[in-house]
Write a protein that holds these residues in place. Structure first.
Motif, PDB file in Angstrom:
ATOM      1  N   ASP A   1      -1.794 -11.035 -14.714  1.00  0.00           N
ATOM      2  CA  ASP A   1      -1.675 -12.337 -15.011  1.00  0.00           C
ATOM      3  C   ASP A   1      -0.170 -12.814 -14.960  1.00  0.00           C
ATOM      4  O   ASP A   1       0.124 -13.893 -14.415  1.00  0.00           O
ATOM      5  N   ALA A   2       0.597 -12.104 -15.475  1.00  0.00           N
ATOM      6  CA  ALA A   2       1.980 -12.258 -15.611  1.00  0.00           C
ATOM      7  C   ALA A   2       2.561 -12.537 -14.142  1.00  0.00           C
ATOM      8  O   ALA A   2       3.127 -13.537 -13.817  1.00  0.00           O
ATOM      9  N   ARG A   3       2.152 -11.715 -13.201  1.00  0.00           N
ATOM     10  CA  ARG A   3       2.647 -11.765 -11.770  1.00  0.00           C
ATOM     11  C   ARG A   3       2.110 -13.075 -11.194  1.00  0.00           C
ATOM     12  O   ARG A   3       2.854 -13.672 -10.526  1.00  0.00           O
ATOM     13  N   LEU A   4       0.864 -12.952 -11.370  1.00  0.00           N
ATOM     14  CA  LEU A   4       0.237 -14.188 -10.836  1.00  0.00           C
ATOM     15  C   LEU A   4       0.567 -15.773 -11.237  1.00  0.00           C
ATOM     16  O   LEU A   4       0.953 -16.525 -10.364  1.00  0.00           O
ATOM     17  N   ALA A   5       0.968 -15.739 -12.550  1.00  0.00           N
ATOM     18  CA  ALA A   5       1.464 -16.862 -13.298  1.00  0.00           C
ATOM     19  C   ALA A   5       2.921 -17.014 -12.633  1.00  0.00           C
ATOM     20  O   ALA A   5       3.225 -18.219 -12.197  1.00  0.00           O
ATOM     21  N   GLU A   6       3.616 -15.987 -12.421  1.00  0.00           N
ATOM     22  CA  GLU A   6       5.058 -16.164 -12.180  1.00  0.00           C
ATOM     23  C   GLU A   6       5.016 -16.747 -10.265  1.00  0.00           C
ATOM     24  O   GLU A   6       5.664 -17.540  -9.969  1.00  0.00           O
ATOM     25  N   LEU A   7       4.095 -16.114  -9.769  1.00  0.00           N
ATOM     26  CA  LEU A   7       3.982 -16.479  -8.203  1.00  0.00           C
ATOM     27  C   LEU A   7       3.507 -18.064  -8.059  1.00  0.00           C
ATOM     28  O   LEU A   7       3.925 -18.638  -7.466  1.00  0.00           O
ATOM     29  N   LEU A   8       2.709 -18.423  -9.189  1.00  0.00           N
ATOM     30  CA  LEU A   8       2.144 -19.773  -9.033  1.00  0.00           C
ATOM     31  C   LEU A   8       3.133 -20.638  -9.377  1.00  0.00           C
ATOM     32  O   LEU A   8       3.357 -21.948  -8.918  1.00  0.00           O
ATOM     33  N   ALA A   9       4.019 -20.456 -10.268  1.00  0.00           N
ATOM     34  CA  ALA A   9       5.183 -21.332 -10.895  1.00  0.00           C
ATOM     35  C   ALA A   9       6.345 -21.316  -9.850  1.00  0.00           C
ATOM     36  O   ALA A   9       6.949 -22.325  -9.641  1.00  0.00           O
ATOM     37  N   LEU A  10       6.376 -20.314  -9.250  1.00  0.00           N
ATOM     38  CA  LEU A  10       7.383 -19.991  -8.164  1.00  0.00           C
ATOM     39  C   LEU A  10       7.138 -20.771  -6.879  1.00  0.00           C
ATOM     40  O   LEU A  10       8.141 -21.518  -6.343  1.00  0.00           O
TER      41      LEU A  10
ATOM     42  N   GLU B   1      15.457 -25.144  -2.516  1.00  0.00           N
ATOM     43  CA  GLU B   1      16.465 -25.236  -1.892  1.00  0.00           C
ATOM     44  C   GLU B   1      17.269 -23.922  -1.656  1.00  0.00           C
ATOM     45  O   GLU B   1      17.168 -23.454  -2.581  1.00  0.00           O
ATOM     46  N   ALA B   2      17.978 -23.702  -0.555  1.00  0.00           N
ATOM     47  CA  ALA B   2      18.682 -22.622  -0.167  1.00  0.00           C
ATOM     48  C   ALA B   2      19.708 -22.791   0.746  1.00  0.00           C
ATOM     49  O   ALA B   2      19.680 -23.632   1.506  1.00  0.00           O
ATOM     50  N   ARG B   3      20.625 -22.055   0.610  1.00  0.00           N
ATOM     51  CA  ARG B   3      21.736 -21.931   1.854  1.00  0.00           C
ATOM     52  C   ARG B   3      21.527 -20.560   2.640  1.00  0.00           C
ATOM     53  O   ARG B   3      21.161 -19.688   1.772  1.00  0.00           O
TER      54      ARG B   3
ATOM     55  N   GLN C   1      20.887 -17.792  -0.473  1.00  0.00           N
ATOM     56  CA  GLN C   1      21.245 -18.260  -1.595  1.00  0.00           C
ATOM     57  C   GLN C   1      20.021 -19.229  -2.197  1.00  0.00           C
ATOM     58  O   GLN C   1      20.105 -20.363  -1.519  1.00  0.00           O
ATOM     59  N   LEU C   2      19.284 -18.966  -3.024  1.00  0.00           N
ATOM     60  CA  LEU C   2      18.231 -19.845  -3.346  1.00  0.00           C
ATOM     61  C   LEU C   2      18.950 -20.594  -4.724  1.00  0.00           C
ATOM     62  O   LEU C   2      19.464 -20.121  -5.769  1.00  0.00           O
ATOM     63  N   LEU C   3      18.848 -21.997  -4.580  1.00  0.00           N
ATOM     64  CA  LEU C   3      19.599 -22.955  -5.670  1.00  0.00           C
ATOM     65  C   LEU C   3      18.728 -23.404  -6.424  1.00  0.00           C
ATOM     66  O   LEU C   3      17.684 -23.965  -6.079  1.00  0.00           O
ATOM     67  N   ASP C   4      18.726 -23.513  -7.599  1.00  0.00           N
ATOM     68  CA  ASP C   4      17.753 -24.087  -8.623  1.00  0.00           C
ATOM     69  C   ASP C   4      18.823 -24.504  -9.979  1.00  0.00           C
ATOM     70  O   ASP C   4      19.053 -23.786 -10.649  1.00  0.00           O
ATOM     71  N   GLY C   5      19.143 -25.651  -9.677  1.00  0.00           N
ATOM     72  CA  GLY C   5      19.901 -26.249 -10.643  1.00  0.00           C
ATOM     73  C   GLY C   5      21.209 -25.559 -11.085  1.00  0.00           C
ATOM     74  O   GLY C   5      21.989 -25.208  -9.946  1.00  0.00           O
ATOM     75  N   ALA C   6      21.411 -25.210 -12.076  1.00  0.00           N
ATOM     76  CA  ALA C   6      22.809 -24.135 -12.486  1.00  0.00           C
ATOM     77  C   ALA C   6      22.426 -22.683 -12.334  1.00  0.00           C
ATOM     78  O   ALA C   6      23.141 -21.872 -12.673  1.00  0.00           O
ATOM     79  N   GLU C   7      21.440 -22.203 -11.669  1.00  0.00           N
ATOM     80  CA  GLU C   7      21.043 -20.984 -11.259  1.00  0.00           C
ATOM     81  C   GLU C   7      21.189 -20.757  -9.826  1.00  0.00           C
ATOM     82  O   GLU C   7      20.983 -21.593  -9.056  1.00  0.00           O
TER      83      GLU C   7
END
Lengths: 382, 276
Positions: free
Chosen positions: A88-97, A103-105, A117-123
């Motif tokens: 469940d955890a992996r599936l949920a992570e995947l579906l959320a991801l 965006e990436a550089r 580089q995967l850009l996600d806000g300040a992450e």
């Protein structure tokens, strides 16, 4: 009142009108088409096959509209925290991801040195390859994963190399090469001149499946007119206005980037994990699964499954008890899937997955009835 | 017209002198300087928040004083800095009007446009000084309380000390530029009224309202046009290599606001009847 006072407002009006004109003009200029030499689809496919871009810097935008319910981040964390269902955890992570826009550089110097580089806000998540050194770094957890490619594998682009073979970097280049590889066997191929998202002149190769037994409406590949490098891939699903999957460079500059970018040292204080290949850190799961979903029908290795049909009608049948079979017990999946006769179907615009009651898993970019047909035929033979 | 330029220059010098002689200006600076001091002390006496909680980079402060300036700026951008700009910009014309000194200013041999330019230049100097005070205090307090180490960027790359401070200077520049649009809006609003307090409140409310609008996904068509859109975009300057998009977009956006509201302020101020 004389006309004097009104003249004082002239600058305000002029500035506003100029800015409005610039804003409108900018979008007109962006869609202006340039005149490129005419090329046949065959020419463009050959351009792609022969292209050699040794180094580049670019910005990627990937968007996935799979029509799945948006899972809030808490659901993911809950599933992780409970620790009851690892699936469940992996599936949920995947579906959320996967759904949404990412965006990436991307920086590359030859085939052996690259950085995503995967850009996600300040992450930011970094994926660096420097010859046979692989690094993954996650800024949120301050965690680094290191792996070394087996000697000999590096530089030859063999399938043991996770950075080339199965494309841990799902760049338009990799995806387009796969899609265009056997394009003409199953599709009508046409070419238009246009402008890629990065603003570069490009040929747009359009593939229309020759069959109706598929969820894929069309696939569009932008090919850089100058270098032959694929700059964008868009997959449209039948009956959906938004592209189901789109990966494209929004900026693209040929030329080798600063070599220091590939020379990664984990920061002091970061958690560093050593991993041995082929289990290549956090990417083996997520990236692999993402590719399977995006890749469409013309992808290569389907190690564990049996393949029925070809081209856009391909269906993969996993026997009961093989890897994904354990998904059947997942509660999350039960919520997403729809009951049908003989099993449950997880439907997305591009991919249907049928979990039969006897434990088999059938997947393909085909309508639901075709999966049921294949499932039915399969039991008949046994 | 070198003569007029010289006169405007003289006026600017006296206005700047006035700005930095006012006790109010130094009270504003002191309030801004208190931000990194308080954060620094709080982190110093506590064990520090768990990773991933609180403002970005806060968890890094305890290990590396370089980040204190960044956290100070990040915390002050949404409210503290706009408030100080609102006070100075709101007061610029309306304050003179309410005290009856605007008339005397206009008797000086400087055109109304020249006077507006001087007033805006004072606002710009204040924005730069406010950010400098905030960032400078952050750097010093960070150095004293935590010592400094090479900074780790979001990309995981480690910068040398000099390069780390260069990035902080870039971030400070981004923040200072971010305030220029608000300053121009404030100047325009200040030409509309003779009640400086009302103008200050209006500017502060605008800054907050724009940020609220920027957080509503329903208004995403409006977001690129909001002057607050890139205010916290400076995290992109902490990547390797530097991602210039927000810096450049922000500069262009603020320039647009300065032009539009500068022209509006001129339209209003040049046609205004100055009676008192």
């Amino acid at each position: 009142m004389n006309r004097g006072p009104w003249k004082k407002w002239t600058p305000a009006v002029a500035v506003s009108v100029t800015i409005a004109a610039l804003a409108a003009g900018g979008s007109i200029a962006a869609s202006a088409r340039t005149d490129l030499p005419d090329r046949t689809p065959q020419d463009v496919l050959e351009m792609v096959a022969a292209h050699e871009v040794e180094g580049f810097s670019g910005r990627l935008a990937a968007s996935v509209e799979l029509g799945l319910p948006q899972l809030p981040g808490e659901a993911v964390r809950d599933a992780e925290a409970q620790d009851t269902g690892a699936v469940d955890a992996r599936l949920a992570e995947l579906l959320a991801l996967v759904p949404g826009t990412h965006e990436a550089r991307v920086f590359a110097d030859g085939h052996d040195r690259s950085r995503l580089q995967l850009l996600d806000g300040a992450e930011e998540k970094n994926l660096i390859r420097n010859d046979d050194e692989l690094w993954f770094y996650d800024s949120v957890e301050d965690r680094a994963v290191h792996a070394t490619l087996p000697a000999g594998g590096a530089g030859h682009g063999e399938s043991t190399d996770p950075w080339r073979g199965d494309g841990a970097l799902p760049t338009p280049e990799r995806i387009a090469e796969r899609v265009l590889d056997r394009a003409e066997a199953h599709s009508t191929v046409t070419v238009e001149e246009g402008t890629a998202d990065s603003g570069r002149d490009a040929y747009t190769v359009r593939l229309d499946p020759r069959t109706d037994e598929t969820l894929v409406d069309s696939v569009l590949v932008d090919v850089d007119a100058q270098t032959g490098m694929p700059l964008g891939v868009e997959v449209r699903a039948v009956g959906q206005d938004e592209p189901a999957v789109s990966v494209a460079f929004t900026e693209f500059t040929p030329g080798a980037p600063d070599a220091g970018l590939f020379d990664f040292e984990p920061p002091a204080g970061a958690t560093v994990e050593e991993q041995t290949l082929p289990d290549c850190g956090p990417w083996s799961g997520a990236a692999g699964a993402r590719e399977d979903g995006n890749r469409g029908p013309v992808s290569g290795d389907r190690a564990r499954g049996e393949v029925v049909g070809d081209g856009w009608e391909t269906v993969v049948v996993m026997p009961a008890g093989s890897g994904p079979g354990e998904l059947a017990g997942s509660e999350l999946l039960n919520e997403l899937a729809v009951e049908v006769e003989g099993g449950r179907v997880l439907g997305t615009p591009l991919l249907n997955v049928l979990l039969t009651d006897d434990g088999r898993v059938l997947a393909g970019p085909v309508p639901q009835h075709r999966l049921l047909e294949v499932a039915g035929a399969g039991t008949g033979e046994e | 017209m070198p003569e007029r330029t010289a006169r405007a220059g003289g006026m600017l010098a006296s206005e700047l002198h006035l700005l930095f002689r006012r006790r109010r200006t130094w009270a504003l600076f002191a309030a801004l300087a208190a931000v990194p001091v308080l954060i620094g002390l709080a982190v110093r006496v506590s064990t520090g928040p768990p990773r991933g909680r609180g403002p970005a980079f806060l968890d890094q402060v305890a290990g590396n004083g370089v980040f204190l300036a960044v956290v100070g700026l990040l915390v002050s951008v949404p409210l503290f800095l706009p408030l100080t700009v609102a006070v100075v910009a709101g007061d610029s014309i309306a304050g003179e009007a309410s005290q009856g000194t605007l008339r005397y200013l206009l008797t000086a041999p400087v055109s109304r446009a020249g006077l507006l330019l001087v007033k805006y230049a004072v606002i710009v100097v204040f924005c730069a000084a406010a950010v400098l005070v905030l960032a400078g205090t952050g750097v010093l307090v960070g150095l004293v309380l935590f010592g400094v180490q090479p900074a780790v960027l979001l990309s995981g790359d480690t910068l040398g000390l000099g390069a780390s401070y260069a990035r902080i200077a870039l971030i400070a520049a981004h923040v200072a530029v971010s305030l220029l649009g608000l300053g121009a809006i404030g100047l325009f609003l200040s030409t509309l009224s003779d009640v400086p307090v009302g103008v200050m409140a209006a500017i502060a409310v605008l800054a907050v309202a724009a940020q609220i609008a920027g957080s509503l996904p329903q208004l995403d068509w409006l977001h690129p046009w909001l002057f607050t859109e890139h205010w916290t975009g400076f995290v992109d300057l902490l990547r390797q290599p530097v991602l210039w998009d927000s810096f450049v977009d922000n500069a262009v956006l603020q320039a647009g606001y300065v032009l539009v509201f500068g022209a509006l302020a001129y339209g209003r101020f040049a046609t205004k009847d100055v009676l008192s």
